[in-house]
Design an enzyme around this catalytic site. Sequence first.
Site, PDB file in Angstrom:
ATOM      1  N   ALA A 125       0.815  -1.214   0.000  1.00 51.98           N
ATOM      2  CA  ALA A 125       0.000   0.000   0.000  1.00 51.98           C
ATOM      3  C   ALA A 125       0.848   1.264   0.000  1.00 51.98           C
ATOM      4  CB  ALA A 125      -0.915   0.008   1.220  1.00 51.98           C
ATOM      5  N   TYR A 182       8.022  11.550  -0.082  1.00 51.89           N
ATOM      6  CA  TYR A 182       7.750  10.156  -0.442  1.00 51.89           C
ATOM      7  C   TYR A 182       8.963   9.282  -0.141  1.00 51.89           C
ATOM      8  CZ  TYR A 182       6.686   6.177  -3.566  1.00 51.89           C
ATOM      9  OH  TYR A 182       6.463   4.922  -4.085  1.00 51.89           O
ATOM     10  N   ASN A 196      11.395   1.814 -11.470  1.00 54.22           N
ATOM     11  CA  ASN A 196      10.124   2.410 -11.918  1.00 54.22           C
ATOM     12  C   ASN A 196       9.276   1.394 -12.683  1.00 54.22           C
ATOM     13  OD1 ASN A 196      10.646   5.518 -11.364  1.00 54.22           O
ATOM     14  ND2 ASN A 196      12.536   4.644 -12.148  1.00 54.22           N
ATOM     15  N   VAL A 205       5.321   7.051 -15.687  1.00 55.27           N
ATOM     16  CA  VAL A 205       5.460   7.839 -16.921  1.00 55.27           C
ATOM     17  C   VAL A 205       5.218   7.020 -18.190  1.00 55.27           C
ATOM     18  CG1 VAL A 205       7.981   7.513 -17.081  1.00 55.27           C
ATOM     19  CG2 VAL A 205       6.928   9.532 -18.107  1.00 55.27           C
TER      20      VAL A 205
END
Length: 308
Positions: free
Chosen positions: A76, A144, A173, A186
């Site tokens: 989460a 973050y 990523n 992205v």
Amino acid sequence: MEKNLVVGGSGFLGLNWLAYLQQHGADSEVVVFAHEKPAGVEFPSFVTFVVGDYADATALDDLFSAHHFDRVFHFASSIIPAISSENIRQDIESNLLPTIGLMEMMKKHQVSKLLYLSTGGAVYGNVTEEKVKEDYPCKPISSYGIIKLAVEHYIELYAKLYQIDYLILRLSNPFGEFHRSPKQGVINIAVRKALKGEVMTVWGDGSQAKDYIYAADIGQAIDGLIKAGVKNETINVGSGESLSLNTIIQRIQAKLPAFQVEYKDAKLTDVQRICLDTSKLAAKMNWDITSFDQALEATITYEKARLS
């Protein structure tokens, strides 16, 4: 048969993990605990879905009481890197504190195994090494990243104090199937805009370079490390290949020629260059990932299906 809890299991990475388990013959029961069940998603038969917020201590206690879990998967995350520093208190309250509560519940109900999906780029910050190993000094430049790193430290503390065995995976990523966010990720966002004929905004000159991991491959890392008995380790999970944003744009344009972008000033909280060193992961298991072009093709197919 093991019974495992997946917190945030209806999100992008959670759904990829469930798909991996389904494809490889799940040998465990899974309880998914999440805010909502995504529209159009059918969970496999071995999954029980429970609606709830893991910040709700009472709901979490009830869940742990009803099920005797062997392991917790913590997937989460309720905030994205680009806006995390705009509301730091919210980041702490929605990500750090609920994770402490989750580990308190593990302690109370004697659940001793935890897997946490952290982040590679955001915890390391801007780096000077071509490839970054796990022992590289972490200097995150966004809330973050700071919260993710703080969670890692608290997990290590709980391991020492309460004998909770952990596995922390620092992901590069991710992109691929089950992605839905309009703000984070992205490659999926770029493909979506290309298919819809929309112009994509690039923050910076497009030279920023990062490594990207096909989300379907992450399950291989999770499964391989657990089966290898790896515990109390922090491990990078990435492709080991760095691609600039301009290169990615060119690869998408090669498949979707109408795709257009506009460039705007870079954001201060964006990491400009990072590539994770995955040699530690490769030493512990056979790490054989999907090629970028194949993964991009699968992502385009997925996004086309979503739009149709």
